[in-house]
Design a protein around this motif. Structure first.
Motif, PDB file in Angstrom:
ATOM      1  N   GLY A 191      -7.740   9.570  11.945  1.00  8.51           N
ATOM      2  CA  GLY A 191      -8.460   9.309  13.171  1.00  8.51           C
ATOM      3  C   GLY A 191      -9.189   8.022  13.261  1.00  8.51           C
ATOM      4  O   GLY A 191     -10.010   7.882  14.086  1.00  8.51           O
ATOM      5  N   ARG A 192      -8.138   6.931  13.068  1.00  2.00           N
ATOM      6  CA  ARG A 192      -8.421   5.633  13.460  1.00  2.00           C
ATOM      7  C   ARG A 192      -7.617   5.122  14.457  1.00  2.00           C
ATOM      8  O   ARG A 192      -6.438   5.129  14.203  1.00  2.00           O
ATOM      9  N   PRO A 193      -7.984   4.313  15.155  1.00  2.00           N
ATOM     10  CA  PRO A 193      -7.307   3.450  16.291  1.00  2.00           C
ATOM     11  C   PRO A 193      -6.444   2.549  15.997  1.00  2.00           C
ATOM     12  O   PRO A 193      -6.879   1.804  14.582  1.00  2.00           O
ATOM     13  N   LEU A 194      -5.600   2.443  16.443  1.00  2.00           N
ATOM     14  CA  LEU A 194      -4.286   1.626  15.602  1.00  2.00           C
ATOM     15  C   LEU A 194      -3.968   0.539  16.624  1.00  2.00           C
ATOM     16  O   LEU A 194      -3.546   0.994  17.714  1.00  2.00           O
ATOM     17  N   VAL A 195      -3.805  -0.818  16.773  1.00  2.00           N
ATOM     18  CA  VAL A 195      -3.721  -2.018  17.555  1.00  2.00           C
ATOM     19  C   VAL A 195      -2.308  -2.229  17.120  1.00  2.00           C
ATOM     20  O   VAL A 195      -2.118  -3.066  16.006  1.00  2.00           O
ATOM     21  N   SER A 196      -1.299  -1.947  17.889  1.00  2.00           N
ATOM     22  CA  SER A 196       0.052  -2.163  17.405  1.00  2.00           C
ATOM     23  C   SER A 196       0.817  -3.244  18.179  1.00  2.00           C
ATOM     24  O   SER A 196       0.783  -3.427  19.530  1.00  2.00           O
ATOM     25  N   GLY A 197       1.244  -4.335  17.710  1.00  2.00           N
ATOM     26  CA  GLY A 197       2.041  -5.548  18.139  1.00  2.00           C
ATOM     27  C   GLY A 197       3.316  -5.873  17.561  1.00  2.00           C
ATOM     28  O   GLY A 197       3.556  -5.397  16.450  1.00  2.00           O
ATOM     29  N   ALA A 198       4.336  -6.465  18.224  1.00  2.00           N
ATOM     30  CA  ALA A 198       5.614  -6.585  17.722  1.00  2.00           C
ATOM     31  C   ALA A 198       6.069  -7.950  18.569  1.00  2.00           C
ATOM     32  O   ALA A 198       5.868  -7.936  19.701  1.00  2.00           O
ATOM     33  N   ALA A 199       6.775  -8.632  17.847  1.00  2.00           N
ATOM     34  CA  ALA A 199       7.769  -9.685  18.833  1.00  2.00           C
ATOM     35  C   ALA A 199       8.747 -10.106  18.074  1.00  2.00           C
ATOM     36  O   ALA A 199       8.910 -10.011  16.739  1.00  2.00           O
ATOM     37  N   ILE A 200       9.985 -10.366  18.710  1.00  2.00           N
ATOM     38  CA  ILE A 200      11.090 -10.885  18.043  1.00  2.00           C
ATOM     39  C   ILE A 200      11.913 -11.643  19.226  1.00  2.00           C
ATOM     40  O   ILE A 200      11.636 -11.448  20.476  1.00  2.00           O
ATOM     41  N   ARG A 201      12.724 -12.561  18.830  1.00  2.00           N
ATOM     42  CA  ARG A 201      13.484 -13.532  19.709  1.00  2.00           C
ATOM     43  C   ARG A 201      12.322 -14.020  20.910  1.00  2.00           C
ATOM     44  O   ARG A 201      11.585 -14.905  20.527  1.00  2.00           O
ATOM     45  N   LEU A 202      12.480 -13.620  22.273  1.00  2.00           N
ATOM     46  CA  LEU A 202      11.604 -14.149  23.159  1.00  2.00           C
ATOM     47  C   LEU A 202      11.038 -13.028  23.875  1.00  2.00           C
ATOM     48  O   LEU A 202      10.574 -12.940  25.087  1.00  2.00           O
ATOM     49  N   GLU A 227       5.579   3.384  10.767  1.00  2.00           N
ATOM     50  CA  GLU A 227       5.543   4.512  10.584  1.00  2.00           C
ATOM     51  C   GLU A 227       4.525   5.056   9.397  1.00  2.00           C
ATOM     52  O   GLU A 227       3.854   6.009   9.665  1.00  2.00           O
ATOM     53  N   ALA A 228       4.382   4.358   8.562  1.00  2.00           N
ATOM     54  CA  ALA A 228       3.242   4.659   7.402  1.00  2.00           C
ATOM     55  C   ALA A 228       1.992   4.492   7.680  1.00  2.00           C
ATOM     56  O   ALA A 228       1.129   5.280   7.648  1.00  2.00           O
ATOM     57  N   VAL A 229       1.755   3.523   8.432  1.00  2.00           N
ATOM     58  CA  VAL A 229       0.586   2.972   9.183  1.00  2.00           C
ATOM     59  C   VAL A 229      -0.024   3.845  10.097  1.00  2.00           C
ATOM     60  O   VAL A 229      -1.083   4.369  10.155  1.00  2.00           O
ATOM     61  N   ASN A 230       1.054   4.089  10.825  1.00  2.00           N
ATOM     62  CA  ASN A 230       0.700   4.980  12.134  1.00  2.00           C
ATOM     63  C   ASN A 230       0.291   6.391  11.583  1.00  2.00           C
ATOM     64  O   ASN A 230      -0.600   7.025  12.084  1.00  2.00           O
ATOM     65  N   ALA A 231       0.999   7.142  10.581  1.00  2.00           N
ATOM     66  CA  ALA A 231       0.609   8.297  10.160  1.00  2.00           C
ATOM     67  C   ALA A 231      -0.695   8.320   9.517  1.00  2.00           C
ATOM     68  O   ALA A 231      -1.338   9.255   9.645  1.00  2.00           O
ATOM     69  N   PRO A 240      -0.720   8.603  22.962  1.00  2.00           N
ATOM     70  CA  PRO A 240       0.695   8.925  22.177  1.00  2.00           C
ATOM     71  C   PRO A 240       0.442   8.050  20.607  1.00  2.00           C
ATOM     72  O   PRO A 240      -0.797   7.595  20.400  1.00  2.00           O
ATOM     73  N   CYS A 241       1.294   8.297  19.701  1.00  2.00           N
ATOM     74  CA  CYS A 241       1.273   7.514  18.435  1.00  2.00           C
ATOM     75  C   CYS A 241       2.517   6.670  18.659  1.00  2.00           C
ATOM     76  O   CYS A 241       3.555   6.970  19.267  1.00  2.00           O
ATOM     77  N   TYR A 242       2.622   5.880  17.406  1.00  2.00           N
ATOM     78  CA  TYR A 242       3.897   5.165  17.264  1.00  2.00           C
ATOM     79  C   TYR A 242       5.317   5.861  17.209  1.00  2.00           C
ATOM     80  O   TYR A 242       6.357   5.829  18.024  1.00  2.00           O
ATOM     81  N   HIS A 243       5.012   7.225  16.669  1.00  2.00           N
ATOM     82  CA  HIS A 243       6.073   8.043  16.479  1.00  2.00           C
ATOM     83  C   HIS A 243       6.677   8.819  17.768  1.00  2.00           C
ATOM     84  O   HIS A 243       7.642   8.786  18.200  1.00  2.00           O
ATOM     85  N   CYS A 244       5.680   8.810  18.671  1.00  2.00           N
ATOM     86  CA  CYS A 244       5.788   9.320  19.952  1.00  2.00           C
ATOM     87  C   CYS A 244       6.875   8.484  20.816  1.00  2.00           C
ATOM     88  O   CYS A 244       7.499   8.946  21.429  1.00  2.00           O
ATOM     89  N   LEU A 245       6.618   7.317  20.637  1.00  2.00           N
ATOM     90  CA  LEU A 245       7.441   6.353  21.345  1.00  2.00           C
ATOM     91  C   LEU A 245       9.037   5.903  20.812  1.00  2.00           C
ATOM     92  O   LEU A 245       9.809   5.741  21.382  1.00  2.00           O
ATOM     93  N   TYR A 246       8.818   5.796  19.368  1.00  2.00           N
ATOM     94  CA  TYR A 246       9.957   5.171  18.568  1.00  2.00           C
ATOM     95  C   TYR A 246      10.583   5.964  17.675  1.00  2.00           C
ATOM     96  O   TYR A 246      11.744   5.769  17.226  1.00  2.00           O
ATOM     97  N   GLY A 247      10.120   7.383  17.393  1.00  2.00           N
ATOM     98  CA  GLY A 247      10.934   8.341  16.526  1.00  2.00           C
ATOM     99  C   GLY A 247      10.836   7.613  15.331  1.00  2.00           C
ATOM    100  O   GLY A 247       9.768   7.137  14.514  1.00  2.00           O
ATOM    101  N   HIS A 248      11.961   7.587  14.519  1.00  2.00           N
ATOM    102  CA  HIS A 248      12.156   7.057  13.069  1.00  2.00           C
ATOM    103  C   HIS A 248      12.647   5.760  13.213  1.00  2.00           C
ATOM    104  O   HIS A 248      13.071   5.072  12.435  1.00  2.00           O
ATOM    105  N   LEU A 263       0.910  -1.240   0.088  1.00  2.00           N
ATOM    106  CA  LEU A 263      -0.032   0.062  -0.096  1.00  2.00           C
ATOM    107  C   LEU A 263       0.752   1.206  -0.187  1.00  2.00           C
ATOM    108  O   LEU A 263       1.666   1.458   0.861  1.00  2.00           O
ATOM    109  N   ASP A 264       0.676   1.957  -0.908  1.00  2.00           N
ATOM    110  CA  ASP A 264       1.515   3.391  -1.078  1.00  2.00           C
ATOM    111  C   ASP A 264       0.826   4.429  -0.035  1.00  2.00           C
ATOM    112  O   ASP A 264      -0.294   4.129   0.279  1.00  2.00           O
ATOM    113  N   GLN A 265       1.268   5.768   0.039  1.00  2.00           N
ATOM    114  CA  GLN A 265       0.777   6.504   0.633  1.00  2.00           C
ATOM    115  C   GLN A 265      -0.655   6.946   0.476  1.00  2.00           C
ATOM    116  O   GLN A 265      -1.419   6.956   1.267  1.00  2.00           O
TER     117      GLN A 265
END
Length: 251
Positions: free
Chosen positions: A144-155, A134-138, A170-178, A108-110
């Motif tokens: 104005g849509r809620p975003l459920v964000s998950g991540a997993a790596i290693r353990l 980052e693109a999905v968060n933006a 907050p949004c994803y960028h607030c937590l993780y920047g770039h 999906l492009d912008q």
């Protein structure tokens, strides 16, 4: 309205006072976008379809690889080489033919991402790289849509909800920047199958709560999962007023 067949199919969750008939109707009328049909997206798609979310948009441009089958439980051996979207469509139709499924087989492009986000009520980020996140968060913040964000790596896993409708979120960028230029992938660092199953299942839970309107979503809270020690930890996270993505939303 719910048909007799639907009342029977969803009877066990309708019995919950927090869901009831009204909540099930809200799920039937809801539309959700799942970005990524891998380790996280597999349980998300399975549980949302089984729960009766009315319309699911499935987005993934990748194909099924043999190495995926250790954790991406929506696919099977016969799916190897197939589009992940097409593989998921087969499985979800078998689970619940009542759900409308919309396929997005290309990246999906912008513009297309913005349009797709605008067409749904909620987005689940089940991707595996910072650029997509980052693109999905933006797009979610702008739409104005809620975003459920998950991540997993290693353990290790993590989960949170970003909701631009709430001024404290907050949004994803607030937590993780770039993000990190040296981000690791599962193919490099490894990951345990049940861990992504756990994170994806929790993402589905958060989505159902938001769509049906019950419980307390993980907005402003980051859930950290340590699979090695079987420990959960919760951190309070705040919105950055100077965030270039969401900072202007609540001025």
């Amino acid at each position: 309205m719910l048909s007799d067949q639907e009342l029977l199919r969803y009877s066990r969750q309708i019995l919950l006072s927090q869901v009831d008939i009204d909540g099930q109707l809200r799920l039937k009328q809801a539309k959700a976008l799942i970005v990524g049909l891998g380790g996280l997206g597999s349980p998300v798609a399975l549980y949302l379809a089984a729960a009766g979310v009315g319309e699911l948009h499935l987005a993934d441009f990748d194909t099924v690889d043999l190495t995926n089958l250790q954790r991406q439980v929506i696919h099977d051996n016969a799916s190897v080489g197939m589009s992940k979207v097409d593989s998921a469509l087969q499985r979800l139709r078998a689970i619940n033919p009542e759900v409308k499924l919309v396929a997005h087989r290309h990246a999906l492009d912008q513009d297309s991402l913005a349009a797709t986000v605008a067409a749904v009520d909620l987005v689940l980020d089940c991707s595996d790289n910072f650029g997509t996140r980052e693109a999905v968060n933006a797009a979610c913040m702008a739409g104005g849509r809620p975003l459920v964000s998950g991540a997993a790596i290693r353990l290790e896993g993590q989960l949170t909800v970003f909701d631009p409708r709430r001024d404290y979120s907050p949004c994803y960028h607030c937590l993780y920047g770039h993000g990190s230029e040296a981000e690791l992938t599962c193919s490099e660092a490894g990951v345990l199958g049940p861990l992504v199953g756990l994170v994806g299942s929790l993402q589905a839970l958060e989505a159902l709560k938001l769509l049906a309107g019950f419980g307390e979503p993980l907005v402003g809270r980051l859930l950290l999962i340590d699979a090695l020690g079987t420990r959960l930890r919760e951190l309070r996270v705040k919105r950055d007023p100077a965030c270039p993505v969401c900072g202007s939303l609540h001025e």
